[in-house]
Design an enzyme around this catalytic site. Structure first.
Site, PDB file in Angstrom:
ATOM      1  N   CYS A   1      -4.794  -4.201 -12.474  1.00  0.00           N
ATOM      2  CA  CYS A   1      -4.980  -5.170 -13.539  1.00  0.00           C
ATOM      3  C   CYS A   1      -6.223  -6.031 -13.342  1.00  0.00           C
ATOM      4  CB  CYS A   1      -3.743  -6.036 -13.680  1.00  0.00           C
ATOM      5  SG  CYS A   1      -2.331  -5.057 -14.215  1.00  0.00           S
TER       6      CYS A   1
ATOM      7  N   ASP B   1       4.975  -8.178 -26.046  1.00  0.00           N
ATOM      8  CA  ASP B   1       4.503  -7.128 -25.144  1.00  0.00           C
ATOM      9  C   ASP B   1       4.036  -5.898 -25.900  1.00  0.00           C
ATOM     10  OD1 ASP B   1       5.013  -8.145 -22.363  1.00  0.00           O
ATOM     11  OD2 ASP B   1       6.922  -8.572 -23.313  1.00  0.00           O
TER      12      ASP B   1
ATOM     13  N   ASP C   1      -1.884   0.638 -22.495  1.00  0.00           N
ATOM     14  CA  ASP C   1      -2.397   0.033 -21.283  1.00  0.00           C
ATOM     15  C   ASP C   1      -3.243   1.080 -20.586  1.00  0.00           C
ATOM     16  OD1 ASP C   1      -2.187  -2.540 -20.138  1.00  0.00           O
ATOM     17  OD2 ASP C   1      -0.009  -2.376 -20.046  1.00  0.00           O
TER      18      ASP C   1
ATOM     19  N   LYS D   1      -9.040  -6.151 -16.119  1.00  0.00           N
ATOM     20  CA  LYS D   1      -8.914  -6.716 -17.460  1.00  0.00           C
ATOM     21  C   LYS D   1     -10.030  -7.720 -17.735  1.00  0.00           C
ATOM     22  CE  LYS D   1      -4.180  -5.860 -18.425  1.00  0.00           C
ATOM     23  NZ  LYS D   1      -3.104  -6.043 -19.361  1.00  0.00           N
TER      24      LYS D   1
ATOM     25  N   GLY E   1       5.597  -9.971 -31.489  1.00  0.00           N
ATOM     26  CA  GLY E   1       5.108  -8.855 -30.683  1.00  0.00           C
ATOM     27  C   GLY E   1       4.492  -9.378 -29.405  1.00  0.00           C
TER      28      GLY E   1
ATOM     29  N   GLY F   1      -3.287  12.830 -26.502  1.00  0.00           N
ATOM     30  CA  GLY F   1      -4.069  12.028 -25.580  1.00  0.00           C
ATOM     31  C   GLY F   1      -5.529  12.345 -25.705  1.00  0.00           C
ATOM     32  N   GLN F   2      -6.287  11.842 -24.776  1.00  0.00           N
ATOM     33  CA  GLN F   2      -7.725  12.072 -24.793  1.00  0.00           C
ATOM     34  C   GLN F   2      -8.197  12.080 -23.350  1.00  0.00           C
ATOM     35  OE1 GLN F   2     -10.254  13.004 -26.468  1.00  0.00           O
ATOM     36  NE2 GLN F   2     -11.850  11.481 -26.743  1.00  0.00           N
ATOM     37  N   THR F   3      -9.137  12.929 -23.062  1.00  0.00           N
ATOM     38  CA  THR F   3      -9.661  13.063 -21.705  1.00  0.00           C
ATOM     39  C   THR F   3     -11.173  13.094 -21.760  1.00  0.00           C
ATOM     40  OG1 THR F   3      -7.744  14.453 -21.227  1.00  0.00           O
ATOM     41  CG2 THR F   3      -9.470  14.416 -19.579  1.00  0.00           C
TER      42      THR F   3
ATOM     43  N   ASP G   1       7.778  -8.544 -19.550  1.00  0.00           N
ATOM     44  CA  ASP G   1       7.564  -7.951 -18.228  1.00  0.00           C
ATOM     45  C   ASP G   1       6.448  -8.702 -17.503  1.00  0.00           C
ATOM     46  OD1 ASP G   1       5.572  -6.874 -19.918  1.00  0.00           O
ATOM     47  OD2 ASP G   1       5.438  -5.025 -18.745  1.00  0.00           O
TER      48      ASP G   1
HETATM   49 MG   LIG Z   1       3.853  -6.926 -21.050  1.00  0.00          MG
HETATM   50 MG   LIG Z   2       1.462  -4.002 -20.090  1.00  0.00          MG
HETATM   51 MG   LIG Z   3       0.617  -3.486 -23.691  1.00  0.00          MG
END
Ligand SMILES: [Mg+2]
Ligand SMILES: [Mg+2]
Ligand SMILES: [Mg+2]
Ligand SMILES: [Mg+2]
Ligand SMILES: [Mg+2]
Ligand SMILES: [Mg+2]
Lengths: 378, 378
Positions: free
Chosen positions: A33, A65, A83, A36, A63, A158-160, A260
């Site tokens: 993290c 999370d 994320d 960020k 909203g 997805g994407q790569t 979370d």
């Molecule tokens: Mg969260």
């Molecule tokens: Mg998160």
């Molecule tokens: Mg998130």
């Protein structure tokens, strides 16, 4: 070999076909993290969305999370989160599990336990040679997929791309009936606060890095390597553990509020959660469950004039941390008992909710908060 | 200033508060779709998903451009796609529009014109200083948002990290009734193929880079700079133009099959589309609409022994390219007439569908394919 066995055994590059000195976390300049864009900068940059990208707005429900979007179809909500970040541990397989668990966690934080689809986002580090790539990427994908299987969902897109750093992430989406989503703004005075994983993840991951880097920190702080190694396995286990059971039980035990604990740390997320309450509330944290030995490391750092990762201030970052929940005390005890038996891991009542007065904060950690040293259960 | 005016005016770093020599495309080592992990490598790496990540499978319907997932709720499908890549033009605002249009295009390719939610994915280049960041990122976001507004959707989530390269992308999600989704496998002999934007995007973007880089290519190939500059504006317009009207009209004129033309080029995507047909079909391309002057550049490169970006082989990459559609000839004419008037841009019948025999390919460009030089309409 299951998840726990794999964590306990540790990652050996050589037996995986990689060179002895191969270190996954070298494939990024920022870990977990830590990548960020700082929150204040971000809020500034996102000004453009002021009408669109809203927290605590009627249209998108609350909203916190995940975004929650009313659909054209009656009673249904689109609950969605994304994320991505960089590797913070060395086993690509466990890193895949952590990435998936971390993405899903924002659905689980809202009580949504059924994920309808996942996308996997991957940028393959250009420094990986083809051999390394063909070992590391499939391990990562396998870990991500096994976690998704455990969550009862599938990855169907997805994407790569290629990138200087190894970037890992995903998107989790649920089309849920409104009743599947926990209301997060219903905390009342008398509620207690539950935490489902101990804090100290950043300390564990970083002190383990010091060992690998041989940067002198271990000697400087006079640390015990076996204890750090044990804490590292402990944090790998909890980061790769899904918050899904924790999410399901939110409904059974009538949670009033939940989120979370991730990049902003325990207090940061407590503040975010307190801020959105319908009635002005203060969230008071009285106990700090900390991964065993991580408090000692923080203490030693502070004794040397450091900040100890701001562990005691509650802003030390967690990756794929636990849920922070407000519910009645009676239900909290039952919630913890049932969750502990399902997940084979402890959870704690760490504080309480009181009515906010003009003078009080929205969230704080008591100066004399009791520290609970949490030993590994694996 | 609207989108077209802005493209025609060109991007001036200085009047935007940036240094004269600021070049957005320098913030990446790879441009646009060039960053993708090669298709064959990717398929190998994704082996793990063999049961999950499937194209042309009953469970996910035929998810060619987006995944299509039956939901727990009767009649509804989750249609979802993600894309991210690196800047390939210098105006951050137009780049934001292109990024958004490119993400949405995979919904539009399946006839889904209503996007219920977007996430914005952003990695801010660590080389940007704070001042540059605070200019470039809001411009990018504004462009992304304006395109989303035009698409009738909103951005209600995302993730922002730091990274050595400027990474731009998004997620588009629609919860659609099954009737909103075009069946893409219904092509029949006698159908014609429609293309809604000319090819040559990679030539335009790269030849424009040559001017900026002063790398001698312009002189070596004896190219006319004003013609390249014109083509560059033309490709900026078409990359930032939504395929939404093209998507809506798929229903009105009963398209039998459709996809969008992006990284694999016109022939690559024609092959992908031909391969999933219920009845074995061959897609034959007889005409190549090419952005004006880009054919001359390709010719000159080929005359010097080069590949001319493989423009004539049909594998030159497009970013946010047009739709490739199979439908009846009668409907195709009406489709083109109506789309041209809505979008103020031409579209073409470029080929036909025939029954595949054992000997025939699934898709090919005729050796004597007619080249249509497409002048800018802005
Ligand atoms: Mg969260
Ligand atoms: Mg998160
Ligand atoms: Mg998130
Ligand atoms: Mg596509
Ligand atoms: Mg896509
Ligand atoms: Mg695409």
């Amino acid at each position: 070999m299951n998840r726990i066995e794999r964590i306990l055994e540790g990652f050996d590059p050589v037996s995986n076909g990689l060179d002895e000195d191969f270190v996954l976390t070298k494939l990024t300049g920022m870990k977990g993290c830590g990548c960020k864009v700082p929150r204040n900068v971000l809020l500034q940059l996102l000004q453009t969305f002021k009408t669109d990208l809203v927290i605590n707005n009627d249209e998108v429900d609350i909203g916190l999370d995940s975004c929650v979007i009313p659909l054209r179809h009656p009673g249904l909500r689109l609950v969605q989160t994304t994320d991505f970040f960089y590797p913070l541990i060395d086993d690509p397989y466990i890193m895949g599990r952590v990435t998936c668990a971390n993405v899903l966690s924002d659905l689980y934080a809202m009580g949504v336990s059924e994920c309808d689809n996942m996308l996997m986002l991957l940028a393959v580090a250009i420094d990986l040679n083809e051999k390394q790539r063909d070992i590391v990427v499939p391990l990562f994908i396998q870990g991500f997929k096994d976690a998704a299987d455990e969550a009862g969902t599938k990855i169907r897109g997805g994407q790569t791309v290629r990138c200087p750093w190894l970037l890992l992430g995903g998107v989790a989406t649920s089309v849920a009936h409104e009743s599947e989503i926990i209301k997060v703004d219903q905390a009342v005075p008398g509620d207690v606060l539950i935490l489902t994983k101990p804090i100290g993840g950043q300390v564990a991951v970083n002190s383990y890095e010091w060992i690998k880097k041989k940067n002198g920190k271990i000697e400087e702080l006079n640390l015990e390597i076996p204890k750090i190694e044990k804490a590292f396995k402990q944090v790998c286990e909890q980061m790769s553990r899904l918050n899904r059971n924790a999410a399901k039980l939110l409904h059974k035990y009538d949670a009033h509020s939940s989120t979370d604990v991730t990049g902003f740390g325990l207090l940061g997320h407590a503040e975010n959660l307190a801020r959105v309450q319908k009635q002005p509330m203060e969230f008071i944290i009285e106990k700090l469950p900390i991964i065993e030995y991580m408090d000692e490391i923080a203490d030693k750092m502070i004794a040397k004039g450091g900040e100890g990762f701001k562990l005691y201030q509650g802003t030390s970052a967690e990756t794929s941390g636990g849920l922070l929940i407000a519910m009645s005390e009676e239900n909290a005890k039952k919630y913890i008992a049932e969750l502990s038996s399902l997940d084979n891991a402890p959870a704690w009542i760490i504080g309480k909710v009181t009515a906010k007065t003009t003078d009080s904060s929205i969230a704080r950690i008591l100066p004399d908060a009791v520290r609970i040293s949490v030993p590994s259960h694996i």
